[in-house]
Each structure stands twice: as structure tokens, then as C-alpha cells.
Design an enzyme around this catalytic site. Sequence first.
Site, short mmCIF file in Angstrom:
data_model
loop_
_atom_site.label_atom_id
_atom_site.label_comp_id
_atom_site.label_asym_id
_atom_site.label_seq_id
_atom_site.Cartn_x
_atom_site.Cartn_y
_atom_site.Cartn_z
N HIS A 21 0.92 -1.19 0.11
CA HIS A 21 0.07 -0.02 0.06
C HIS A 21 0.95 1.40 0.17
O HIS A 21 2.06 0.86 0.04
CB HIS A 21 -1.05 -0.07 1.32
CG HIS A 21 -0.46 0.03 2.61
ND1 HIS A 21 0.43 0.95 2.81
CD2 HIS A 21 -0.64 -0.98 3.37
CE1 HIS A 21 0.95 0.61 4.33
NE2 HIS A 21 0.27 -0.49 4.48
N HIS A 24 4.01 1.38 2.28
CA HIS A 24 5.24 0.83 1.91
C HIS A 24 6.01 1.64 0.65
O HIS A 24 7.08 1.48 0.58
CB HIS A 24 4.68 -0.64 1.47
CG HIS A 24 4.13 -1.22 2.39
ND1 HIS A 24 2.75 -1.69 2.23
CD2 HIS A 24 4.15 -1.59 3.90
CE1 HIS A 24 2.31 -2.35 3.53
NE2 HIS A 24 3.16 -2.37 4.12
N CYS A 136 1.82 -11.01 20.03
CA CYS A 136 0.96 -10.48 19.08
C CYS A 136 1.49 -10.84 17.78
O CYS A 136 2.54 -10.58 17.55
CB CYS A 136 0.90 -8.87 19.29
SG CYS A 136 -0.03 -8.11 17.87
N CYS A 139 2.09 -7.78 15.27
CA CYS A 139 3.33 -7.03 15.52
C CYS A 139 4.74 -7.91 15.36
O CYS A 139 5.53 -7.58 15.25
CB CYS A 139 3.73 -6.40 16.61
SG CYS A 139 2.13 -5.24 17.26
N CYS A 153 -3.75 -6.45 21.85
CA CYS A 153 -2.58 -5.67 21.60
C CYS A 153 -3.15 -4.15 21.06
O CYS A 153 -4.27 -3.78 20.48
CB CYS A 153 -2.03 -6.43 20.39
SG CYS A 153 -0.91 -5.16 19.34
N HIS A 156 -2.73 -3.50 17.41
CA HIS A 156 -3.71 -4.24 16.35
C HIS A 156 -4.97 -4.42 16.79
O HIS A 156 -5.81 -4.84 15.86
CB HIS A 156 -2.89 -5.40 15.79
CG HIS A 156 -1.78 -5.36 15.14
ND1 HIS A 156 -0.63 -5.18 15.63
CD2 HIS A 156 -2.00 -5.61 13.84
CE1 HIS A 156 0.18 -4.89 14.34
NE2 HIS A 156 -0.52 -5.17 13.11
N LYS A 304 -7.08 6.16 10.09
CA LYS A 304 -5.93 4.95 9.67
C LYS A 304 -6.29 4.14 8.50
O LYS A 304 -7.38 3.88 8.27
CB LYS A 304 -5.99 4.03 11.04
CG LYS A 304 -4.79 3.18 11.09
CD LYS A 304 -4.94 2.47 12.39
CE LYS A 304 -4.22 1.12 12.64
NZ LYS A 304 -3.44 0.46 11.61
N LYS A 307 -7.94 -2.25 5.80
CA LYS A 307 -8.81 -3.06 5.14
C LYS A 307 -10.25 -2.65 5.31
O LYS A 307 -11.23 -2.77 4.52
CB LYS A 307 -8.56 -4.49 4.99
CG LYS A 307 -7.66 -4.85 3.67
CD LYS A 307 -7.46 -6.41 3.68
CE LYS A 307 -7.01 -6.50 2.40
NZ LYS A 307 -6.45 -7.80 2.10
N1 MSP Z 1 8.86 -7.16 8.14
C1 MSP Z 1 9.05 -6.02 9.09
C2 MSP Z 1 10.17 -5.45 8.75
C3 MSP Z 1 11.49 -5.92 8.65
S1 MSP Z 1 12.88 -5.28 8.37
C4 MSP Z 1 14.17 -6.39 8.96
C5 MSP Z 1 7.71 -5.07 8.72
N2 MSP Z 1 7.09 -5.10 7.43
S2 MSP Z 1 5.96 -4.31 7.20
O1 MSP Z 1 5.34 -4.79 5.94
O2 MSP Z 1 4.89 -4.14 8.35
O3 MSP Z 1 6.40 -2.84 6.74
C6 MSP Z 1 6.75 -1.89 7.81
C7 MSP Z 1 7.23 -0.97 6.99
O4 MSP Z 1 6.08 -0.16 5.90
C8 MSP Z 1 7.23 0.49 7.90
O5 MSP Z 1 8.33 0.47 8.93
C9 MSP Z 1 7.25 1.57 7.27
O6 MSP Z 1 8.47 1.73 6.57
C10 MSP Z 1 6.08 1.16 6.11
N3 MSP Z 1 4.90 1.35 6.34
C11 MSP Z 1 3.47 0.56 6.67
N4 MSP Z 1 2.44 1.19 7.00
C12 MSP Z 1 2.67 2.62 6.94
C13 MSP Z 1 2.01 3.83 6.83
N5 MSP Z 1 0.62 3.67 7.11
N6 MSP Z 1 2.65 5.08 6.79
C14 MSP Z 1 3.95 5.13 6.52
N7 MSP Z 1 4.75 3.84 6.41
C15 MSP Z 1 4.04 3.03 6.70
O7 MSP Z 1 7.34 -4.09 9.74
#
Ligand code: MSP
Length: 500
Positions: A21, A24, A136, A139, A153, A156, A304, A307
Site C-alpha cells: 500500500h 510501503h 502479538c 506485530c 494488542c 492491532h 488510519k 482493509k
Molecule cells: N517485516 C517487517 C520489517 C522487517 S525489516 C528487517 C515489517 N514489515 S511491514 O510490511 O509491516 O512494513 C513495515 C514498514 O512499512 C514500516 O516500517 C514503514 O516503513 C512502512 N509502512 C507501513 N505502513 C505505513 C504507513 N501507514 N505509513 C507510512 N509507512 C508505513 O515491519
Amino acid sequence: MKTGDKYYITTPIYYINDKPHIGHAYTTIVADMLARYNRLKGREVYFLTGTDENSQKNIEAAEKYFKKSDLSKKEIQNYLDEMSAIWKKTWEEMKISNTDFIRTTEPRHIEAVKKFFSRVWEKGDIYKGIYEGFYCAGCEEFKTESDLILGKCSIHKKPVKKIKEENYFFRLTKYREKLLKHIEKNPDFIMPESRRNEVVSYIKEFMTDVSITREGVKWGIVVPEIDNQVLYVWFDALLNYLSAIGFGDDEKKFKKYWPADLHLVGKDIIKFHCALWPAMLLSAGLALPKKVFAHGFFTIDGEKMSKSLGNVVDPVEVAKKYGRDPLRYYLLREIPFGEDGDFSFARLEERYNSDLANGLGNLISRVFAMAEKHLETLPKKQEKYLKDFWKKYEEDIDGLRLHGALSLIWEEISKCDIIIDKEKPWELANSRKQENKKTKKQEEADKIKLQKVLNDLLNRIRDIAFALQPFLPDTSEKILNKFESEKPAKGESLFPRLEK
Ligand code: MSP
């Protein structure tokens, strides 16, 4: 600009329980911008992204997808292959310039994890103990009573699992003092400052040893030192930053790129990157990354992203509708880097019309239209035409004030508009006959002045296009291409106005 050194930049590796999304995409676009900038500086850039595949979340998603809970290893791997491919393709569609894409189910990663684990094991930093507490899966994190609200949590809002099992623990607390000293001695290690304070207070007051293996989990990396248990996903995932650059396999490559220059992460995973990860590296006798920068989190139109709310924004769709560069521009300009922000389509459209269509796009059209009429050739390329601009621009980017660098560029765009308003090139271009007031001498002087003004504007625009390269690569290329042709030509509009 040549500096000749290397620049190793990473994004988090993403869980693949769903497709990417906009949050990311934000992290990945920022990393891409910095990778491009460092390439322009002549650095050998290694830009790493990838997928975090040994997570419970992914397995639960696979179970949902196949609608059964006893998936075979092959079914799980198939699901992971498909999902990881979606992420890879998304970054390709967004023209992300990553050097490498790591998957934690790849043999190169698994081998590196085993080697790393052995080092920490031999150091005596792993011991057996009983873990009793909460977990959790959302997380992928152990929780204490204080992390929960009514047994759920706090992030979540889902029930946590109560677990009691014999696990292996990593002696995280052994590194407490060393971590604190490192952070104190290297004020740039964790940025922004507010995050550094958060990490320091965590390390001082809350950090405990962590359980790094899990019992009864069927998917994950198995290391020879411990039987019957798989590695805790974070202890495995963080190692992607080493495994991708050849840890334990290609020493030359590893030496060249490690330590990382920048780990870019969201603020949600700062503790893992600024406490667990450096402690793991200290234990293995490896250098620490130079910097961890945590950016803020997005909401969507004030809410926030989730889905269930149905407001998850797909970056590929946005890029299709508005263009890749307008999306990049909006994300990098609208939210001061490091802070939380809101993603809103209304704001994106406003920014598009005011800054891109009316600002940059209009300037390029006007100047090139006049140049097409009144100039035979384009000015020769000059190194850094804008005098005070470049130093400030580089300082902003090096200090990770990305919105600041964009503001500077837009100030230069405004300066061009001011020059046009002041010099009135259309009046300079008027001939004697039309105006009936100019003397022949005046007409000639005006013609020379007109050429001077247009050349000045074109030189400015060329610098602006260079400065835009890492931010808006498609647009920058289009503008720079205009300078490659024999004669100046107006060409197509860069950003047609969006109509309501
Ligand atoms: N897999 C772990 C990271 C491991 S690194 C060794 C993880 N993955 S995640 O898919 O949850 O992605 C996390 C990252 O996606 C966040 O740290 C951030 O960089 C980005 N984001 C996810 N949701 C976000 C927002 N709503 N806003 C901005 N960035 C976001 O955690």
C-alpha cells in the site's frame, strides 16, 4: 560531484500477507530518491529492498487464501513466491531503482543466518530459558502486560496469544551500556531526535533479553545449534541487510558495502533497528550501521489505513491516474520527512495543479515556446549555473530534509517566473512595426536583451531539471531531453491541468 565512495541504503523488508500500500511505497520511494541522488554524486550505490517471508502473518494469510490450516510446505512456498512476485512487480512498475531484492526464503539468506547465529552462539550470548508472556502475531512481537489494552494488542486491537514455552534467549541486556554509549557518541545514528530519545528511554528502562526461537511453529529458519525450534522472525529478518551483500559468502562484496549508510524504516520498527539489531551486530563483532532514520506514519484522509475501513490506497493505481512523478512529488513535498502526515487525494490534486501544472509545467512551456520563436540554438551546458542553490540543496538532502530540498527547487521556479514578469520578453520581442514607437536601434537592443533573458531562463531551467533528477526522474529526463535537440521546441505540456 564525484566522491568515489559507496552508499548502502535499505528499506525494511516487507511482510507479504497482502500487496503493497501507499505506506510501503512511501518508504521505498524515499529510498529510491536517495539512491538516485547518491548515484548522481558518483557513489557506488547498493539499494536493497525485499520481502520478509518467515513470518506467522504470511502463513495465516496463506491459510486464508487456501481456506485450510494444514498447508504443506510446498503450498506455503507457492503462496510466498506469488506474493513476493507481486511486490517485486510493484516496485518495477513504480520504476524503483533497487540494486537487489532479497527474500528471506532464499538459500543465500538462510546460509547467512546460520553463520551469523553460530557466531552469536559461540560468543555465549544465547541461553535457554522459559518464556512466559504474550505474543502479538500482528506485530510479530512479545508483549508485556503494559502493552495491552483489555487483553488486546494496543496497535492491532486483536487478542494476543498467551504463551509459556522453553525458548532460547539472546542476551540483549548485556549490550545495554554499549548501545547507550554508541548512541551518545554518534548523535546522527538515530534520526530524527525525537526517535532517538524514545529509543534511549526504551534501552534504559524497558529492554530485556529476548526470546529468539519459537516452539511449535512450522515455518521459519532452522539452525543446527537448536533443535525443534525455528528462529524468531526478527532475528532472521534483520539479517537480510547482511545476507544480501554476501555475509559469510562473498567477503569482498561484504567488506565493500558494510556497514550500511542508511537503514530507512517507519517509526513502528525503530526499537528493532536501534536496539536489537545493533546488539546483534556487537555480539557478532560487526560494525554498526551509520544511520537509522525513522519516518512517520500516514493516515488516509485523516483515518488510519485499514482493509475494514476500505481506505487502503494502492500506489500503482495512484501512479496510473496521476503519474509516477506527481505521486513522488506529493509524498516527498507534502509531509516533512520524519513527521506523521495525511494522504489525501484532494491535497494531491491541489499540489498537482498549483506546483506541477501551474508552476513547473507552465514555466517550461512558456520559456520553450518563446525560445522556439526567438532563439536559433540552445545555450551550452554550464556546470552549476545557479550560484547559491547547489550548496543548500545538497545540505538539505544530506541532512535528510527532503521537503526542504524540494522547496528550494520551487523557489528557483518562482524566481524564473519573477524574471519573466519583470523583463516582459513579449515586449522585448515586439517589432517596430507593431509597436510603432521603437527606434531601429532600440529594436536591436531589445532583440539582444531578449536572447540574453531567454538564455538565462534556459540555463536556470536546466539546473532545475538536474536538481529534480532524484525526485522526479521521468520529468527531469523529459526536460533534459529538450536540451539535447538541435533547436528549441515547445513540445508537449508536462502536466496537463486536472479539471474538477
Ligand atoms: N517485516 C517487517 C520489517 C522487517 S525489516 C528487517 C515489517 N514489515 S511491514 O510490511 O509491516 O512494513 C513495515 C514498514 O512499512 C514500516 O516500517 C514503514 O516503513 C512502512 N509502512 C507501513 N505502513 C505505513 C504507513 N501507514 N505509513 C507510512 N509507512 C508505513 O515491519
